[in-house]
Structure formats: structure tokens, C-alpha cells
Design a protein around this motif. Structure first.
Motif, PDB file in Angstrom:
ATOM      1  N   HIS A   8       0.838  -1.204   0.000  1.00  0.00           N
ATOM      2  CA  HIS A   8       0.000   0.000   0.000  1.00  0.00           C
ATOM      3  C   HIS A   8       0.880   1.264   0.000  1.00  0.00           C
ATOM      4  O   HIS A   8       1.702   1.422  -0.902  1.00  0.00           O
ATOM      5  CB  HIS A   8      -0.968  -0.043   1.189  1.00  0.00           C
ATOM      6  CG  HIS A   8      -2.165   0.841   1.011  1.00  0.00           C
ATOM      7  ND1 HIS A   8      -2.952   0.794  -0.104  1.00  0.00           N
ATOM      8  CD2 HIS A   8      -2.712   1.808   1.805  1.00  0.00           C
ATOM      9  CE1 HIS A   8      -3.936   1.688   0.007  1.00  0.00           C
ATOM     10  NE2 HIS A   8      -3.806   2.314   1.156  1.00  0.00           N
ATOM     11  N   HIS A  49      -1.359  11.292   6.986  1.00  0.00           N
ATOM     12  CA  HIS A  49      -2.713  11.704   7.375  1.00  0.00           C
ATOM     13  C   HIS A  49      -3.326  10.607   8.219  1.00  0.00           C
ATOM     14  O   HIS A  49      -2.686   9.591   8.487  1.00  0.00           O
ATOM     15  CB  HIS A  49      -3.557  12.082   6.153  1.00  0.00           C
ATOM     16  CG  HIS A  49      -3.868  10.966   5.197  1.00  0.00           C
ATOM     17  ND1 HIS A  49      -2.899  10.315   4.469  1.00  0.00           N
ATOM     18  CD2 HIS A  49      -5.049  10.385   4.846  1.00  0.00           C
ATOM     19  CE1 HIS A  49      -3.476   9.386   3.708  1.00  0.00           C
ATOM     20  NE2 HIS A  49      -4.773   9.400   3.925  1.00  0.00           N
ATOM     21  N   ASP A  53      -5.970   3.303   6.493  1.00  0.00           N
ATOM     22  CA  ASP A  53      -5.032   2.582   5.630  1.00  0.00           C
ATOM     23  C   ASP A  53      -3.637   3.215   5.636  1.00  0.00           C
ATOM     24  O   ASP A  53      -2.773   2.825   4.844  1.00  0.00           O
ATOM     25  CB  ASP A  53      -5.588   2.440   4.197  1.00  0.00           C
ATOM     26  CG  ASP A  53      -5.850   3.769   3.521  1.00  0.00           C
ATOM     27  OD1 ASP A  53      -6.392   4.688   4.177  1.00  0.00           O
ATOM     28  OD2 ASP A  53      -5.530   3.901   2.325  1.00  0.00           O
ATOM     29  N   HIS A  54      -3.420   4.192   6.539  1.00  0.00           N
ATOM     30  CA  HIS A  54      -2.094   4.810   6.710  1.00  0.00           C
ATOM     31  C   HIS A  54      -1.628   4.779   8.169  1.00  0.00           C
ATOM     32  O   HIS A  54      -0.493   5.114   8.465  1.00  0.00           O
ATOM     33  CB  HIS A  54      -2.113   6.259   6.199  1.00  0.00           C
ATOM     34  CG  HIS A  54      -2.449   6.318   4.739  1.00  0.00           C
ATOM     35  ND1 HIS A  54      -1.517   6.536   3.758  1.00  0.00           N
ATOM     36  CD2 HIS A  54      -3.625   6.088   4.099  1.00  0.00           C
ATOM     37  CE1 HIS A  54      -2.105   6.455   2.573  1.00  0.00           C
ATOM     38  NE2 HIS A  54      -3.386   6.190   2.750  1.00  0.00           N
ATOM     39  N   ASP A 142      -1.587  10.608   0.422  1.00  0.00           N
ATOM     40  CA  ASP A 142      -2.732  10.477  -0.491  1.00  0.00           C
ATOM     41  C   ASP A 142      -2.995  11.878  -1.018  1.00  0.00           C
ATOM     42  O   ASP A 142      -3.170  12.818  -0.235  1.00  0.00           O
ATOM     43  CB  ASP A 142      -3.981  10.004   0.261  1.00  0.00           C
ATOM     44  CG  ASP A 142      -4.007   8.508   0.480  1.00  0.00           C
ATOM     45  OD1 ASP A 142      -3.035   7.825   0.091  1.00  0.00           O
ATOM     46  OD2 ASP A 142      -5.007   8.018   1.047  1.00  0.00           O
ATOM     47  N   HIS A 192      -0.089   2.915  -3.261  1.00  0.00           N
ATOM     48  CA  HIS A 192      -1.547   3.089  -3.084  1.00  0.00           C
ATOM     49  C   HIS A 192      -2.343   2.579  -4.285  1.00  0.00           C
ATOM     50  O   HIS A 192      -3.196   3.267  -4.823  1.00  0.00           O
ATOM     51  CB  HIS A 192      -1.865   4.574  -2.804  1.00  0.00           C
ATOM     52  CG  HIS A 192      -3.078   4.796  -1.944  1.00  0.00           C
ATOM     53  ND1 HIS A 192      -4.348   4.859  -2.451  1.00  0.00           N
ATOM     54  CD2 HIS A 192      -3.218   4.977  -0.612  1.00  0.00           C
ATOM     55  CE1 HIS A 192      -5.213   5.079  -1.464  1.00  0.00           C
ATOM     56  NE2 HIS A 192      -4.543   5.138  -0.336  1.00  0.00           N
TER      57      HIS A 192
HETATM   58 MN    MN Z   1      -5.246   6.009   1.590  1.00  0.00          MN
END
Ligand code: MN
Ligand code: NI
Length: 226
Positions: A8, A49, A53-54, A142, A192
Motif C-alpha cells: 500500500h 494523514h 489505511d495509513h 494520499d 496506493h
Molecule cells: Mn489512503
């Protein structure tokens, strides 16, 4: 500067002074054990951020160590309240850490985290520039494409850039390729994408769109040195 892509948007950096940094830790169940968040040793966690998913991997990483979390002020405050060591920053600002300089750049996105059933809005999203070991590394976080990326190209000689290409939540391959040109990056790693069905992409198609930068796809966990 050693760089590994851990799936990711997760990037691991190891510097010449042995400082270990992870950016945007997430899912790692499919990685070799040494890379998994319940084993991996890091000195710093840098977050672009607050989206799950981070950030999800942070909660495993901090169970067995006390790394310093570097993030935008709202995210830093969130983790400070959980008892973590933090260093809050904000967009446009840079700071000289013992390992090198970190600068927070603009990113065009949103930032929130669901934690214990509550949604926390966590300030603005960011990109990250790290200057260390005589190299310049950029993680775009992102983001959509934005014209101020041109200024990053003017202000920095970016040796290695991580750019999201997944589309849907971030820029897609076409915009990311234009971004690579804007920032004049020497090498570009697509991130990503392919984690979820809505961000399915062929990274080779992105690489074929690059004009000046060299595109690289790294097998997850493979160390690449710049
Ligand atoms: Mn993301
Ligand atoms: Ni996000």
C-alpha cells in the motif's frame, strides 16, 4: 538511504546512522515476519494523514516500543493523548531531526480516523520530504495532483518519490505521471494501488507514461538503496 515498500503506502527507510523510520504503516499480514508491525523495530513513525489505511499499523508498532510519531499537529495530539512520544508539525514547516530534515508539504485529500467507535477529524493531510544521507526523498501521501508540486521540483532535487497511482481516492496513473514531471523526480515508486478492487491499476502502465523519471516497482520488503 535504504528504502523498502511494505505494501500500500507503507515505506520503511533505514539511514546511514542506523535510524529506522516507517511511513504510513498499515496491513502486513502477508509480509515476512521481520517486516510485521508486531516485530519491526523503528525509531520514528511518520504519518501523512489519519486514514486507517495509513495509520492502522501504528497500534501494533507502539505495543512493543516507544518510537517518536511525527505528524501534523492534530494527529500528534491524538497520539500524545494515548501516551506516545510525538513531534507535531504543520504544512510548509520543516525541522532538523538528528537523522535529517523533515518537511511537511501540501496534499489535496482529507484526514480522519475512526477509533473506538468515534470519528476523529485530524487536521489537513500532508506529504513528506525527508533530506538525509545527502538524498532527498518525497512521500506524497494520499493526494490529488496540485500545481504547487512545481515548486517542489524547483526547491528540491528529489532523488526518490513515492506517488499514489490508484485513482478513486487519489490521483490516477495519468496525473501521477504528470506529478513526477512537476516535481522532477529522478526515481518514482508507485504506491496506493491494488490493495482494494477500486484502486486496481497496472503499475507498468504508469511507468510507461513517465517521460523523465525512472519508474520502479519494488517487491514488498525488498531493500533498495539510493
Ligand atoms: Mn489512503
Ligand atoms: Ni487517505
Amino acid at each position: 538511504m535504504k528504502i523498502a515498500h511494505l505494501g500500500h503506502s507503507t515505506i520503511y527507510l533505514e539511514l546511514a546512522d542506523n535510524t529506522k523510520i516507517i511511513i504510513d504503516p498499515y496491513i502486513d499480514a502477508n509480509l515476512p515476519e521481520m517486516w510485521q508491525t508486531n516485530h519491526l523495530k523503528v525509531d520514528y513513525i511518520i504519518l501523512t494523514h489519519g486514514h486507517g489505511d495509513h495509520v492502522a499499523g501504528v497500534f501494533d508498532l507502539i505495543k512493543h516500543q516507544q518510537p517518536t510519531i511525527i505528524a501534523v499537529a492534530e494527529i500528534a495530539n491524538f497520539f500524545a493523548k494515548l501516551g506516545q512520544k510525538v513531534h507535531g508539525m504543520n504544512i510548509g514547516g520543516g525541522f532538523d531531526f538528528p537523522f535529517g530534515r523533515v518537511t511537511m508539504t501540501h496534499a489535496l485529500h482529507t484526514s480522519s480516523l475512526e477509533y473506538e467507535g468515534q470519528v476523529h477529524y485530524l487536521g489537513n493531510p500532508a506529504g513528506i520530504i525527508i533530506e538525509a544521507d545527502g538524498k532527498t526523498f518525497y512521500h506524497a501521501g494520499d493526494t490529488a495532483e496540485f500545481m504547487e508540486m512545481d515548486l517542489l521540483g524547483e526547491d528540491y532535487e528529489i532523488d526518490f518519490a513515492c506517488l499514489p497511482i490508484g485513482d478513486n481516492y487519489t490521483m490516477g496513473p495519468k496525473q501521477a505521471a504528470r506529478c513526477a514531471k512537476r516535481i522532477q523526480a529522478k526515481k518514482v515508486l508507485p504506491i496506493h494501488y491494488n490493495t482494494f478492487p477500486v484502486i486496481k491499476q497496472d503499475p507498468q502502465k504508469f511507468i510507461d507514461l513517465l517521460t523523465d523519471a525512472k519508474g520502479i516497482v519494488l517487491p514488498f520488503g525488498k531493500i533498495y538503496e539510493i
